[in-house]
Design a protein around this motif. Sequence first.
Motif, short mmCIF file in Angstrom:
data_model
loop_
_atom_site.label_atom_id
_atom_site.label_comp_id
_atom_site.label_asym_id
_atom_site.label_seq_id
_atom_site.Cartn_x
_atom_site.Cartn_y
_atom_site.Cartn_z
N CYS A 105 54.28 35.93 64.26
CA CYS A 105 52.84 35.66 64.31
C CYS A 105 52.39 35.68 65.76
O CYS A 105 53.16 35.36 66.67
CB CYS A 105 52.53 34.30 63.70
N CYS B 124 49.72 38.72 62.43
CA CYS B 124 51.15 38.59 62.12
C CYS B 124 51.71 39.93 61.64
O CYS B 124 50.97 40.85 61.30
CB CYS B 124 51.38 37.52 61.06
N CYS C 267 49.31 31.26 60.33
CA CYS C 267 50.50 32.11 60.40
C CYS C 267 51.16 32.20 59.03
O CYS C 267 51.48 33.29 58.55
CB CYS C 267 51.47 31.55 61.44
#
Length: 193
Positions: free
Chosen positions: A84, A121, A93
Amino acid sequence: MAIQKWLLFLFLHNLYHHIPTLARLSDLKYVQCGSNGNYTEDSSYQNNLNTLLYSLSLNIDESGFYNASSIGQNSDKVSAIVLCRGDIGLDQCRYCVDNIGQRLVEIYPNQKEANAGYDECSLQYTNRSIINDTTSLPTLYYFWNHENASQPEEFNKDLEILLIDLRGQAANGGDPRRKYASGNATGPDFQTI
């Protein structure tokens, strides 16, 4: 009846809090299918993949990185890695990683290898070992702004100063697992870099 109302409330509450994230996670920035073949429906590989994808977000810590140890044996082995962006929170995340996992198996059903990413991410899974294996690295993707700088030489000088500063900040970060920095500078004609 009370349980149904409670479940509806929880669903709407979660939806309300994730609407900004849902809007940003609508389109993957990149997606790529590997060349390691397919798995069959209801196979051990599919079960291992589903187990691994489910567990990824649960195992990510504040560093935003997780390299999943392999699940399964021989041709049913699945490995994954997630990362992330350094400035997003743990909840965002985890949500991002869950979303990519779901999207990848929808886009590439039965593929033993795939990777994808959003701005926030990225995720890669494969039937090969990921640790210390440079052959399983995903393709690098570059994104750029197509706007032209009014004074390219001055813009590049200002950009270089910013990047040198950010490199130092990231390298000297307090957490050895989280080497991240962000910043901005004012370029020519008060252009934000």
